[in-house]
Design a protein around this motif. Structure first.
Motif, PDB file in Angstrom:
ATOM      1  N   ASN A   1       0.837  -1.205   0.000  1.00 17.04           N
ATOM      2  CA  ASN A   1       0.000   0.000   0.000  1.00 17.04           C
ATOM      3  C   ASN A   1       0.864   1.245   0.000  1.00 17.04           C
ATOM      4  O   ASN A   1       1.923   1.282   0.626  1.00 17.04           O
ATOM      5  N   VAL A   2       0.429   2.257  -0.754  1.00 13.60           N
ATOM      6  CA  VAL A   2       0.953   3.615  -0.629  1.00 13.60           C
ATOM      7  C   VAL A   2      -0.251   4.522  -0.414  1.00 13.60           C
ATOM      8  O   VAL A   2      -1.400   4.117  -0.621  1.00 13.60           O
ATOM      9  N   SER A   3      -0.001   5.737  -0.009  1.00 18.53           N
ATOM     10  CA  SER A   3      -1.080   6.652   0.374  1.00 18.53           C
ATOM     11  C   SER A   3      -2.162   6.765  -0.704  1.00 18.53           C
ATOM     12  O   SER A   3      -1.872   6.815  -1.897  1.00 18.53           O
ATOM     13  N   SER A   4      -3.403   6.841  -0.249  1.00 16.96           N
ATOM     14  CA  SER A   4      -4.530   7.011  -1.168  1.00 16.96           C
ATOM     15  C   SER A   4      -4.798   8.470  -1.497  1.00 16.96           C
ATOM     16  O   SER A   4      -5.590   8.779  -2.387  1.00 16.96           O
ATOM     17  N   THR A   5      -4.124   9.390  -0.773  1.00 14.66           N
ATOM     18  CA  THR A   5      -4.314  10.822  -1.033  1.00 14.66           C
ATOM     19  C   THR A   5      -2.964  11.504  -1.175  1.00 14.66           C
ATOM     20  O   THR A   5      -1.925  10.975  -0.771  1.00 14.66           O
ATOM     21  N   GLY A   6      -3.006  12.704  -1.734  1.00 13.06           N
ATOM     22  CA  GLY A   6      -1.800  13.487  -1.947  1.00 13.06           C
ATOM     23  C   GLY A   6      -2.034  14.445  -3.102  1.00 13.06           C
ATOM     24  O   GLY A   6      -3.079  14.399  -3.765  1.00 13.06           O
TER      25      GLY A   6
END
Length: 371
Positions: free
Chosen positions: A138-143
């Motif tokens: 997983n990597v961030s879902s937002t940004g």
């Protein structure tokens, strides 16, 4: 004759009782053994599998957790929020997990659950090696898509323990939302000449997919998905060897071209302003990161390996720095909420090994400064 018959019958009856008694004892013993075996089996099934059972090399590291704390040498250790083991069809894995926002270690803006080597070595005399097989889950879902660090995690490093404490190597994985495949790339950070380390910059090299500089044109628009990228949950391996001042890198993954790279750590490519590459001029110079490097780069500084999940996505405003401040969701540092909606980095390691040269010395000073 009759007396003999009665006596024989008595003897027979007595023997029968003994046999029945013996049989009952045997049955009882057998039942007890079965119960004991079942109980033993249950205990074995419920036995905690620690990270140090999966990859037995933890004597060489201290573990920094996603809340900024130093857990020390992590033999027979787990933490349900940041560091534990998981099992899939291919076996046991060591899980490193770090939220977008929370307490950080040292002077970093980013959270990490990461191993830091307890010894440091000097590039000019080094003969040290780190290898690992992993998959990013997983990597961030937002940004902010315009911010180069958004949606990325560092899974392996070389870090300096001295001077500016800069990083001659960071291995990244990055995947934009909605894409199936992400990119693997590595960075060299200059060891800045002079006292002003705020002008330092990274040079990014693609392994599979894009490099760090490929970003979206606006906050919610993403660049083209890389054709030769790595998906979440897809295994890849890296090898880092530093010997006699030279860093050698090798990246492998089934179905992908093996890639190798070499970098001199004791002689700079960037000692003058004229040497600053175009990638840096486009990406870092506009935000004031326009320094030059010491001529002898990282010579004379103690360096050490790191391995784990160093989350590169954070909640700081992109107006501060368009390369490193992601403006991602952090829920005010609430870990449970971040984990619930995908605002974290998670990396699983299956295998890893480290070779430490005889010239390596204690790295305790780094931990004293940063813990």
């Amino acid at each position: 004759m009759m007396s003999y018959t009665i006596k024989s019958l008595s003897i027979s009856l007595a023997l029968g009782v003994l046999l029945i008694s013996s049989s009952s004892c045997n049955d009882k013993t057998k039942n007890t053994d079965t119960s004991t075996e079942a109980s033993k089996g249950e205990k074995e099934a419920n036995k905690t599998v620690y990270a140090s059972d999966v990859i037995p090399f933890f004597d060489h590291w201290k573990l920094i957790l996603g809340d900024g704390s130093n857990a020390g040498i992590a033999n027979k250790f787990e933490d349900e929020d940041f560091f534990y083991t998981a099992t899939d069809d291919s076996g046991n894995w060591v899980v490193f997990k770090a939220p977008n926002g929370g307490d950080t270690h040292g002077t970093s803006n980013n959270t990490r659950t990461e191993l830091a080597q307890i010894k440091k070595w000097y590039p000019a005399t080094a003969n040290d090696k780190l290898s690992a097989t992993l998959k990013v889950m997983n990597v961030s879902s937002t940004g902010d898509a315009r911010v180069a660090a958004s949606y990325s995690v560092v899974v392996g490093q070389i870090h300096s323990a001295d001077g500016h404490e800069n990083e001659p190597l960071k291995i990244f994985y990055k995947k934009f939302p909605g894409h199936t495949k992400g990119s693997v790339f590595w960075h060299y950070e200059i060891n800045t000449a002079g006292d002003d380390n705020s002008v330092r910059w990274d040079f990014s090299t693609a392994v599979w997919g894009h490099d760090f500089s490929v970003v979206g044109p606006d906050e919610n628009t993403y660049p083209e998905e890389p054709a030769d990228g790595i998906a979440l949950g897809e295994e890849f391996s890296y090898e880092i060897e530093v010997k006699d001042g030279i860093m050698n890198l090798k990246f492998t993954s089934e179905g992908h071209e093996t890639k190798s790279f070499t970098k001199n750590l004791i002689q700079s490519e960037y000692p003058t302003t004229a040497d600053i590459p175009k990638q840096t001029q486009d990406l870092f110079v506009p935000v004031g990161q326009d320094g030059v490097e010491r001529k002898n780069a990282y010579a004379g500084e103690g360096c050490f390996f790191k391995l784990g999940a160093y989350n590169q996505t954070n909640g700081k405003s992109p107006t501060i720095n368009k390369n490193w401040c992601s403006g991602a969701e952090t829920h005010g540092g609430d870990i449970e909420k971040q984990y619930a909606d995908g605002n974290y980095a998670e990396v699983w390691f299956k295998d890893a090994s480290i070779t430490v040269s005889d010239n390596a010395v204690s790295n305790e000073g780094y931990f004293t400064k940063n813990d």
